[in-house]
Write a protein that holds these residues in place. Structure first.
Motif, short mmCIF file in Angstrom:
data_model
loop_
_atom_site.label_atom_id
_atom_site.label_comp_id
_atom_site.label_asym_id
_atom_site.label_seq_id
_atom_site.Cartn_x
_atom_site.Cartn_y
_atom_site.Cartn_z
N ALA A 49 40.11 37.99 -32.06
CA ALA A 49 38.92 38.35 -31.31
C ALA A 49 39.17 38.15 -29.83
N THR A 58 32.73 42.00 -26.51
CA THR A 58 33.60 41.35 -27.48
C THR A 58 34.29 42.39 -28.34
N TYR A 60 36.84 42.62 -32.11
CA TYR A 60 37.36 41.89 -33.26
C TYR A 60 38.38 42.73 -34.01
N LYS A 65 35.67 41.25 -38.67
CA LYS A 65 34.33 41.70 -38.32
C LYS A 65 33.32 41.23 -39.35
N THR A 69 32.88 35.09 -35.00
CA THR A 69 32.15 35.38 -33.78
C THR A 69 32.77 34.62 -32.62
#
Length: 127
Positions: A49, A58, A60, A65, A69
């Protein structure tokens, strides 16, 4: 110069969660795009990420995904990786990295872009 120190790794059961932290020292954190990478046993280091210098963007890897986070806290000079629904195959050494950026909204998946790296933190997921 940016010095990076990861923490938060450990042993967790499959399905569990961990939050990794990466504390940055130096004056350049707010000018850096940040990324998380990992190296599993016998495999190359891979992108997980990334987050832009502004924090607004952001990105990923597809396999992360919905489970992982990335976020950053400018007051604490720290970037986080919240990992949920962990799987055995998430077992790896996790690294954070910083890239001094001129572009506030750019996110970088190419590890060659990053100038600064932490020492890594081990995450082990038991099945």
């Amino acid at each position: 110069q940016v010095q990076l120190v990861e923490s938060g790794g450990g042993l967790v059961q499959a399905g569990g969660s961990l939050r990794l932290s990466c504390a940055a020292s130096g004056r350049s954190f707010s000018r850096s795009a940040m990324g998380w990478f990992r190296r599993a046993p016998g495999k190359d280091r891979e992108f997980i990420a990334g987050i832009s210098m502004s924090g607004a963007i952001t990105r990923y890897a597809d396999s992360m995904k919905g489970r992982f986070t990335i976020s950053r806290d400018y007051a604490k000079n720290t970037v986080y990786l919240q990992m949920n629904r962990l799987k055995f195959e998430d077992t790896a050494v996790y690294y954070c990295a910083a890239h001094l950026s001129d572009y506030s909204s750019s996110v970088y998946a190419d590890q060659a872009v990053y100038e600064y790296w932490g020492q890594g933190t081990q995450v082990t997921v038991s099945s």
